[in-house]
Structure formats: structure tokens, C-alpha cells
Write an enzyme that holds these catalytic residues in place. Structure first.
Site, mmCIF file in Angstrom:
data_model
loop_
_atom_site.group_PDB
_atom_site.id
_atom_site.type_symbol
_atom_site.label_atom_id
_atom_site.label_comp_id
_atom_site.label_asym_id
_atom_site.label_seq_id
_atom_site.Cartn_x
_atom_site.Cartn_y
_atom_site.Cartn_z
ATOM 1 N N HIS A 1 39.431 40.436 33.222
ATOM 2 C CA HIS A 1 40.022 40.149 34.459
ATOM 3 C C HIS A 1 39.953 40.853 35.637
ATOM 4 O O HIS A 1 40.018 40.151 36.830
ATOM 5 C CB HIS A 1 41.509 40.516 33.614
ATOM 6 C CG HIS A 1 42.807 40.532 34.723
ATOM 7 N ND1 HIS A 1 43.139 39.048 34.986
ATOM 8 C CD2 HIS A 1 43.728 41.185 35.326
ATOM 9 C CE1 HIS A 1 44.143 39.047 35.914
ATOM 10 N NE2 HIS A 1 44.311 40.581 36.020
ATOM 11 N N ARG B 1 36.715 32.630 32.705
ATOM 12 C CA ARG B 1 36.223 33.622 33.435
ATOM 13 C C ARG B 1 35.227 34.363 32.564
ATOM 14 O O ARG B 1 35.410 34.905 31.581
ATOM 15 C CB ARG B 1 37.291 34.504 33.966
ATOM 16 C CG ARG B 1 37.877 35.427 33.308
ATOM 17 C CD ARG B 1 38.837 36.381 33.936
ATOM 18 N NE ARG B 1 40.168 36.690 32.939
ATOM 19 C CZ ARG B 1 39.947 37.366 32.001
ATOM 20 N NH1 ARG B 1 38.739 37.971 31.577
ATOM 21 N NH2 ARG B 1 41.041 37.968 31.249
ATOM 22 N N TYR C 1 39.500 41.861 23.514
ATOM 23 C CA TYR C 1 40.248 40.541 23.243
ATOM 24 C C TYR C 1 39.490 39.506 22.898
ATOM 25 O O TYR C 1 40.066 38.430 22.574
ATOM 26 C CB TYR C 1 41.568 40.405 23.989
ATOM 27 C CG TYR C 1 41.268 40.242 25.650
ATOM 28 C CD1 TYR C 1 40.822 39.291 25.997
ATOM 29 C CD2 TYR C 1 41.474 41.574 26.361
ATOM 30 C CE1 TYR C 1 40.288 39.098 27.393
ATOM 31 C CE2 TYR C 1 40.968 41.387 27.568
ATOM 32 C CZ TYR C 1 40.683 40.135 28.332
ATOM 33 O OH TYR C 1 40.166 40.200 29.500
HETATM 34 C C1 LIG Z 1 55.357 38.165 38.490
HETATM 35 C C2 LIG Z 1 54.155 38.898 37.803
HETATM 36 N N1 LIG Z 1 54.139 39.331 36.563
HETATM 37 C C3 LIG Z 1 53.044 39.931 36.207
HETATM 38 C C4 LIG Z 1 51.841 40.265 36.717
HETATM 39 C C5 LIG Z 1 51.016 40.961 36.266
HETATM 40 N N2 LIG Z 1 49.589 40.134 36.116
HETATM 41 C C6 LIG Z 1 48.689 40.051 36.818
HETATM 42 S S1 LIG Z 1 47.549 39.030 36.593
HETATM 43 C C7 LIG Z 1 48.313 38.483 35.152
HETATM 44 C C8 LIG Z 1 47.575 37.449 34.376
HETATM 45 C C9 LIG Z 1 47.539 36.073 35.084
HETATM 46 O O1 LIG Z 1 46.833 35.183 34.438
HETATM 47 P P1 LIG Z 1 46.571 33.988 34.798
HETATM 48 O O2 LIG Z 1 47.915 33.196 35.470
HETATM 49 O O3 LIG Z 1 45.946 33.003 33.851
HETATM 50 O O4 LIG Z 1 45.523 33.843 36.043
HETATM 51 P P2 LIG Z 1 43.993 34.719 36.083
HETATM 52 O O5 LIG Z 1 44.060 35.828 36.146
HETATM 53 O O6 LIG Z 1 43.524 34.251 34.674
HETATM 54 O O7 LIG Z 1 43.143 34.110 37.025
HETATM 55 C C10 LIG Z 1 49.396 39.147 34.910
HETATM 56 C C11 LIG Z 1 50.271 39.024 33.903
HETATM 57 C C12 LIG Z 1 52.039 39.791 38.129
HETATM 58 N N3 LIG Z 1 51.102 40.223 38.909
HETATM 59 N N4 LIG Z 1 53.006 39.271 38.695
#
Ligand SMILES: Cc1ncc(C[n+]2csc(CCOP(=O)(O)OP(=O)(O)O)c2C)c(N)n1
Ligand SMILES: [Mg+2]
Length: 393
Positions: free
Chosen positions: A291, A287, A300
Site C-alpha cells: 500500500h 498494485r 495479506y
Molecule cells: C476517510 C478515510 N478513512 C480511512 C482512511 C485510511 N486509509 C488510507 S488509504 C485507505 C485504503 C483505501 O483503499 P482504496 O480506496 O482501494 O485505494 P488504494 O489505496 O488501493 O489506491 C484507507 C482505509 C483515510 N485516509 N480516509
């Protein structure tokens, strides 16, 4: 060969497929595909857009499909930029950008039929708009107006999931139900690298494998879960290895190679549709933006790392390839750019309208029958709103 003309984005058709009764033959393993992914990412174009040798398992999609892929990627990128700008103007509460992931977002949509289902996360606004859903409807959630602005059943697109990986279980259930009723629907669920550490991912994949549910688990490995890098997420050589333990054939693909993404997902969808059960694809991508607009990615990751991925830009890569094949020329590129500008201008215009939201709807759809506590809270809010109105009068 002459340059094919660009087509309009078709509206999602929702004609139900013929129900064939519950007589669908029992699923058989796909003898043509091993469980283990290839040792290297599947790649059909090099990072500069030069074609590599043909792959026996993943034939190149027709050139018309690649031109349409290009067109929707360009519009998707413009949509994404516009949505980010709308956060700065206070028109959107939050926006998780997918810039850099266009090949994955649009490739997934083009690998599916209009009557297949997608299960998106918060990151997939671009995929939903590429499916032909009105961008204002897509952005309803991120604007904070309502849980979902489009009709999921009509659009064959589940609401965007923020709780990580829950969509993996939903997709397994829907796909199982569709197959049980004799329909040939495939469900594709998006999931991020970080979310493959969640229990729901494993439960969804396992259920789909055991019950041969036609699901494509599409992991967009963009190397970060907010600030957590992939190296702190897994010790596996590839996230595609996570399918093997559940008996799910898996593949890894260069997620910034649009031709390879479409080729691999086309095969994955065909596998699921043929009744062989789920298929897992890991796309290696990145990406380019933080975020969300609320994140500061410089805390980071360093600029050198981002620059490396800038050189693997999926839109430029596909454009170079299609120009070399004489399937794109300056006229078509300019026309597509014009369509993208119009798309963004229309979105901008319509996002200026202030939504009218009734606070009382907050209590709707929580339970089929509201609990006494919920009913009490609803009455409390109603009384407060009435008092406010009387005070203002
Ligand atoms: C069950 C849960 N735990 C934590 C979060 C907080 N959270 C939101 S996005 C994220 C990161 C997810 O990363 P990834 O799966 O790699 O997807 P990306 O955002 O990179 O597309 C986190 C930890 C959440 N939304 N749901
Ligand atoms: Mg990620």
C-alpha cells in the site's frame, strides 16, 4: 508504417477556454450508452499484447497517442521506482506506489485536454507527473514539506486527497461550476475500490448525476484497500454497477490493457464534455507494491497472486503490441529508457536539497480569519522558537 518519433511531455497549458455565457443547452441523456456496464471488462489487447477484435463502441486510439502513452508509462514507472527508493534514503516521508497501474495513471491523463481538471488521491503522483508537473513539486506533500507543491489552478490539478473520496465531491462542484459558466471543462476524479464504500463517493456521483456535472469517476480497482480485499468491500458484480442507481452510465475495463483504458476513458470524457453528465469507469488492475512503503503486503496476499498480475504487466503488453505494429523499435525503446533514466537522475539530484520550512506557516491558510485559539497557539509557537534561538545563541 514508419516508427513515429517520441515527443516531449508538453507543459500544461492553462489558457482559459472561451466563456460562452450561461447559455449552455440543457443536458440530454446519451442515447448511445446504456446505464449498465458491459458484462465483461472491455479489452482490446490480450494479456500478451495480441490485439483482439475491434470493439464497436470503443475505437482504438491513434497509434501516435499509443506511442506517447507508452513513453509516459515508462517514465512514470521509473519515477515510481525512484520515489520508492527516496523513502529508503529518508528523502520522502511516505510513498504510495502505483507500479502496475501505469495504464490507468497515464491513460487518464492522455484522455483529457490540458485545460481539463484532475482530482487525484495520494496514489496519483505518477498521473500528476505524466501531466507534466515537476516531480519535485508533486512530491512536496509526501516529503512532508507542505500540503501541495504545485499551483492547483495553474496546473488544473487539485491537491492530492488523503481523506478518502472527498475529491469526488470537489470534482462534482468544480465541474458543475465550470458548466454553469458555459465552459466545456471536464473533471476526472480518481478513486480507489475501497473508497467507493465512502459516503462522499455516493454523494459526489449523485450530485453530478442530478446536476449533469461533467465528471468522469475513474475507479482504479486494484483489489485492495490497504489489507482489505475487494471481496470484503462489495457484493456487487462490478464496482461499475454503483453508477446505475444514480442514473450514471458506467463501464468496466481491463485496467492493465493500456489501449482499452485510453479508448474507454476517451469515450467517457467525450460523454461528459457533450453535456450528458457524469460517467463512471471501473478499471480492473492491481498494485504490485505494498500500500505504501510502510506496509507489509505479504501479511495479506501471497506471492502466487502477485505473480499472476506480473504476467499482465501493462508496460510490456503495450510494448509488445506497438512493436508488432512497427510503431516501436529498439532505437525508440532505448531512447525512451534513456529519457526515463535522465528523469530519475534529475529527481534524485534535486531531492537531495534540504528544504527550508518555516514552522510558523503551519498556521497559515487554516482560516481566512484565524480564530482566537489559533492566534494564541501561533504566539505560543513563536515564543518557543524565539526562546530556542536565544538559547542557541
Ligand atoms: C476517510 C478515510 N478513512 C480511512 C482512511 C485510511 N486509509 C488510507 S488509504 C485507505 C485504503 C483505501 O483503499 P482504496 O480506496 O482501494 O485505494 P488504494 O489505496 O488501493 O489506491 C484507507 C482505509 C483515510 N485516509 N480516509
Ligand atoms: Mg484499492
Amino acid at each position: 508504417m514508419g516508427a513515429p518519433d517520441v515527443q516531449e511531455v508538453p507543459a500544461v497549458t492553462t489558457t482559459p477556454r472561451a466563456v460562452r455565457g450561461k447559455s449552455r443547452p440543457a443536458a440530454q441523456p446519451d442515447p448511445a450508452h446504456p446505464l449498465l456496464p458491459a458484462g465483461e471488462q472491455i479489452r482490446l489487447l490480450d494479456p500478451a499484447g495480441t490485439p483482439l477484435s475491434a470493439h464497436p463502441d470503443y475505437p482504438e486510439p491513434p497509434v501516435e497517442a499509443l506511442v506517447e502513452l507508452y513513453r509516459r508509462m515508462v517514465i512514470g514507472r521509473r519515477f515510481d521506482l525512484q520515489a520508492t527508493a527516496l523513502t529508503k534514503q529518508g528523502r520522502l516521508a511516505v510513498y504510495p506506489s502505483a507500479r502496475g497501474q501505469e495504464a490507468c495513471q497515464v491513460g487518464a491523463v492522455l484522455a483529457l485536454r490540458d485545460d481539463d481538471w484532475v482530482f487525484p488521491t495520494y496514489r496519483e503522483s505518477m498521473a500528476l507527473t505524466a501531466r507534466g508537473i515537476d516531480p519535485v513539486e508533486v512530491l512536496t506533500l509526501l516529503r512532508g514539506d507542505w500540503h501541495c507543491g504545485y499551483d492547483p489552478v495553474l496546473r488544473r490539478s487539485a491537491p492530492q486527497c488523503t481523506p478518502l473520496a472527498t475529491q469526488c465531491v470537489h470534482a462534482a462542484g468544480l465541474a458543475y461550476g465550470e458548466a454553469y459558466q458555459g465552459r466545456e471543462t471536464v473533471a476526472l476524479t480518481f478513486i480507489g475500490d475501497g473508497a467507493t464504500s465512502e459516503g462522499d463517493f455516493h454523494e459526489g456521483v449523485n450530485f453530478a448525476a442530478v446536476f449533469k456535472a461533467p465528471v468522469v469517476y475513474f475507479v482504479q480497482n486494484n483489489r485492495y484497500a490497504i489489507s482489505v480485499p475487494l471481496s470484503r468491500q462489495t457484493a456487487a458484480p462490478s464496482l461499475a454497477y454503483k453508477g446505475v442507481g444514480y442514473g450514471v452510465p458506467s463501464e468496466q475495463v481491463d485496467g492493465n490493457d493500456p489501449v482499452a483504458v485510453l479508448a474507454v476513458l476517451t469515450r467517457a470524457v467525450a460523454h461528459a464534455r457533450a453535456g450528458h453528465g457524469p460517467f463512471l469507469v471501473e478499471a480492473h488492475t492491481y498494485r504490485m507494491e505494498p500500500h505504501t512503503n510502510a506496509d507489509d503486503a505479504t501479511r495479506y496476499r501471497d506471492a502466487d497472486e502477485v505473480a499472476v498480475w506480473q504476467d499482465r504487466d501493462p508496460v510490456a503488453r503495450l510494448e509488445t503490441y506497438l512493436r508488432a505494429r512497427r510503431a516501436l523499435d529498439d532505437t525508440i525503446v532505448a531512447r525512451v529508457a534513456g529519457q526515463a533514466e535522465e528523469y530519475a537522475a534529475d529527481l534524485r539530484e534535486r531531492m537531495h536539497d534540504k528544504p527550508t520550512v518555516d514552522p510558523m506557516t503551519l498556521f497559515d491558510h487554516v482560516y481566512a480569519e484565524p480564530t482566537p485559539q489559533l492566534a494564541e497557539q501561533r504566539e505560543q509557537v513563536r515564543a518557543e522558537l524565539t526562546a530556542d534561538q536565544e538559547g542557541a545563541a
